[in-house]
Design an enzyme around this catalytic site. Structure first.
Site, PDB file in Angstrom:
ATOM      1  N   GLU A   1     -61.888 -14.551 -49.282  1.00  0.00           N
ATOM      2  CA  GLU A   1     -60.590 -14.249 -48.675  1.00  0.00           C
ATOM      3  C   GLU A   1     -59.418 -14.857 -49.440  1.00  0.00           C
ATOM      4  OE1 GLU A   1     -60.573 -14.945 -44.484  1.00  0.00           O
ATOM      5  OE2 GLU A   1     -62.531 -14.008 -44.169  1.00  0.00           O
TER       6      GLU A   1
ATOM      7  N   ASN B  38     -56.800  -4.777 -43.825  1.00  0.00           N
ATOM      8  CA  ASN B  38     -57.401  -4.357 -42.565  1.00  0.00           C
ATOM      9  C   ASN B  38     -56.736  -3.109 -42.010  1.00  0.00           C
ATOM     10  OD1 ASN B  38     -59.767  -5.388 -41.252  1.00  0.00           O
ATOM     11  ND2 ASN B  38     -58.889  -7.424 -41.433  1.00  0.00           N
TER      12      ASN B  38
ATOM     13  N   ASN C   2     -63.326  -3.059 -47.428  1.00  0.00           N
ATOM     14  CA  ASN C   2     -63.116  -3.424 -46.038  1.00  0.00           C
ATOM     15  C   ASN C   2     -62.626  -2.190 -45.269  1.00  0.00           C
ATOM     16  OD1 ASN C   2     -63.490  -5.727 -44.296  1.00  0.00           O
ATOM     17  ND2 ASN C   2     -61.276  -5.778 -43.984  1.00  0.00           N
TER      18      ASN C   2
ATOM     19  N   ASP D  61     -56.435  -7.422 -36.836  1.00  0.00           N
ATOM     20  CA  ASP D  61     -57.563  -6.840 -37.566  1.00  0.00           C
ATOM     21  C   ASP D  61     -57.369  -5.323 -37.587  1.00  0.00           C
ATOM     22  OD1 ASP D  61     -60.154  -6.265 -38.629  1.00  0.00           O
ATOM     23  OD2 ASP D  61     -60.954  -8.078 -37.715  1.00  0.00           O
TER      24      ASP D  61
ATOM     25  N   ARG E 273     -65.253  -6.933 -52.117  1.00  0.00           N
ATOM     26  CA  ARG E 273     -65.933  -5.847 -51.404  1.00  0.00           C
ATOM     27  C   ARG E 273     -64.919  -4.955 -50.704  1.00  0.00           C
ATOM     28  NH1 ARG E 273     -65.669  -6.437 -45.929  1.00  0.00           N
ATOM     29  NH2 ARG E 273     -65.663  -8.524 -44.983  1.00  0.00           N
TER      30      ARG E 273
ATOM     31  N   GLU F 178     -67.266  -2.927 -37.322  1.00  0.00           N
ATOM     32  CA  GLU F 178     -65.912  -2.565 -37.788  1.00  0.00           C
ATOM     33  C   GLU F 178     -65.726  -1.052 -37.774  1.00  0.00           C
ATOM     34  OE1 GLU F 178     -62.973  -2.849 -38.762  1.00  0.00           O
ATOM     35  OE2 GLU F 178     -62.504  -4.914 -39.310  1.00  0.00           O
TER      36      GLU F 178
END
Length: 279
Positions: free
Chosen positions: A117, A144, A98, A192, A96, A16
């Site tokens: 999620e 995201n 992201n 994303d 968490r 990522e």
């Protein structure tokens, strides 16, 4: 046809957040579930790997050297010598960090999500160099991609399960007037990570869509980069002239032998210089 090359063959569980670090002339990116911050010099091929004590959603360069990281329990700072300290610790069970992005003023806009999620379990928060944190959105599922137009007047943002990239009008440091920018049709993947190029076009990686799409400022689909793997996660421009598009991918849930590798599309366009975190 657009040629997609493997820049670095690896098998990141959840690659990522690629970010070009101009000071180090290297690409920074993370493996969230592998708890690793990767550095890659595309000229020499030199690689570095830094282990983090928690899952790491994003790592961005700091103005004074080192990195700012979006971890499970909050935002932390690594100094150039590797010393770590918390900037803003905010642990929430089952949640968490992201994706994240640095605005032109040096503030970090960082997202969170629940591991399951669950809708509404995540947030988008702005944090200044002194650690002052301001919640921007408090009803997010999977926070995201975040990016700004070249003049800073617009902010683009993806809460992946919505199937949309939204756009906000920037009012000083405040994001206002949220509305849909593009909608991804069912079965074509989920938006994303994203980046904005120097022309104001928005590049969006499609999780489970095996593609990266480029959208014009009016939301019109302009270009599709077809990927050999199913789960591209994010993209950014890098290289000394910011003309190469780097794309991270995930191996989790994708049996393709190249899944989790770092890819590049050379001479894809021209990126915007990215600010370093001011803290």
């Amino acid at each position: 046809m657009t040629r997609v090359e493997v820049a670095l063959r690896t098998r990141a569980e959840l690659g990522e957040g690629p970010t070009w670090d101009p000071a180090g002339q290297r690409l920074l990116w993370v493996d969230i579930l592998g708890s690793r911050v990767h550095g890659f010099d595309p000229v020499s091929g030199r690689r570095t790997v830094q282990l983090t004590e928690q899952h790491v959603g994003a790592a961005k360069p700091r103005a004074g050297g080192g990195t700012v990281v979006n971890l499970r329990d909050g935002v932390g700072l690594y100094d150039p010598d590797g010393t770590f300290r918390w900037l803003h610790r905010d642990p929430v069970p089952g949640r968490r960090g992201n994706d994240a992005a640095v605005a032109a003023d040096g503030a970090l806009w960082y997202g969170t999500m629940r591991y399951d999620e669950k809708p509404g379990g995540g947030t988008l928060t702005r944090i200044d160099a002194d650690g002052t944190a301001t919640t921007v959105l408090d009803d997010v599922a999977v926070s995201n991609g975040t990016g700004w137009s070249p003049d800073g007047s617009l902010m683009y943002y993806a809460d992946s399960p919505t199937g949309r990239v939204d756009v906000f009008t920037m009012d000083g440091i405040r994001a206002a007037d949220r509305r849909p920018f593009v909608r991804i049709d069912k079965g074509q993947g989920f938006p994303d990570g994203l980046c904005v190029d120097a022309e104001g076009y928005v590049w969006v990686a499609l999780w489970d869509g095996a593609a990266v799409r480029r959208y014009a400022p009016d939301g019109t689909l302009d270009r599709v980069v077809e990927m050999p793997v199913g789960r591209p996660t994010a993209c950014t421009f890098g290289g000394s002239a910011l003309t190469d598009l780097y794309i991270t991918t995930a191996a989790v849930g994708d049996p393709h032998p190249l899944a989790g590798s770092l890819f590049v599309v050379r001479d894809a366009g021209r990126g915007l210089p990215q600010a370093a975190f001011a803290g």
